[in-house]
Design a protein around this motif. Structure first.
Motif, mmCIF file in Angstrom:
data_model
loop_
_atom_site.group_PDB
_atom_site.id
_atom_site.type_symbol
_atom_site.label_atom_id
_atom_site.label_comp_id
_atom_site.label_asym_id
_atom_site.label_seq_id
_atom_site.Cartn_x
_atom_site.Cartn_y
_atom_site.Cartn_z
ATOM 1 N N GLY A 143 0.797 -1.220 0.000
ATOM 2 C CA GLY A 143 0.000 0.000 0.000
ATOM 3 C C GLY A 143 0.830 1.270 0.000
ATOM 4 N N LYS A 144 2.115 1.150 -0.306
ATOM 5 C CA LYS A 144 3.014 2.310 -0.302
ATOM 6 C C LYS A 144 3.122 2.968 -1.672
ATOM 7 N N ALA A 145 2.591 2.306 -2.688
ATOM 8 C CA ALA A 145 2.708 2.825 -4.058
ATOM 9 C C ALA A 145 1.427 2.556 -4.833
ATOM 10 N N ILE A 146 1.224 3.369 -5.868
ATOM 11 C CA ILE A 146 0.102 3.215 -6.787
ATOM 12 C C ILE A 146 0.693 2.970 -8.170
ATOM 13 N N LEU A 147 0.218 1.920 -8.834
ATOM 14 C CA LEU A 147 0.652 1.646 -10.204
ATOM 15 C C LEU A 147 -0.317 2.354 -11.144
ATOM 16 N N VAL A 148 0.224 3.231 -11.987
ATOM 17 C CA VAL A 148 -0.592 3.966 -12.953
ATOM 18 C C VAL A 148 -0.213 3.505 -14.357
#
Length: 153
Positions: free
Chosen positions: A54-59
């Motif tokens: 939950g530390k990053a968002i994949l776009v």
């Protein structure tokens, strides 16, 4: 009263932590060095770990039609040409990892995000390598951990 003061302090701290500091292209280039060259990219296993935690968002910055045909169900689709008007959809307190099949569009998206004050990397080995990596046990392990982490939040 003590609670109100603590909440105000927490809110002020949160707002200053999420402030966006824009960087001009000239400024970015003038500070570019080997450390930045390494810091701007991330490989699939590291990306998956950060997304799972939950530390990053994949776009995924591919066009909507490409995304519709095939995509990672944990990625957010914001096509490169829509990114400027959809910046508000991205959290300022997480690492944003941009991705496309190889890394051409994702590299452009990362640079745009960095110039707009976001902490961003591009997926160096691309979505095709990620799809290849997420087979069999790797897919099962990632999905179980990802779902478990989402349920905790």
């Amino acid at each position: 009263m003590k609670k109100v003061i603590l909440m105000a302090l927490a809110l002020t701290t949160l707002m200053s932590a999420t402030e966006i500091k824009k960087v001009s292209f000239d400024e970015y280039l003038s500070k570019f060095d080997y450390k930045e060259r390494e810091a701007m990219k991330i490989k699939t296993p590291d990306m998956l770990a950060l997304v799972e935690e939950g530390k990053a968002i994949l776009v995924d910055v591919r066009f909507a039609e490409e995304f519709e045909v095939w995509h990672m169900n944990f990625a957010k689709n914001i096509p490169l040409n829509e990114l400027p008007k959809r910046l508000h959809e991205l959290p300022k307190d997480k690492l944003i990892i941009t991705a496309c099949p190889h890394n051409d569009r994702s590299n452009l998206a990362r640079l745009f995000l960095v110039q707009n004050g976001y902490n961003a990397k591009y997926l160096n080995d691309g979505l095709l390598k990620t799809a290849d990596f997420l087979r069999g046990e790797n897919a099962k392990e990632f999905l179980e951990a990802y779902k478990t982490d989402k349920e905790k939040k």
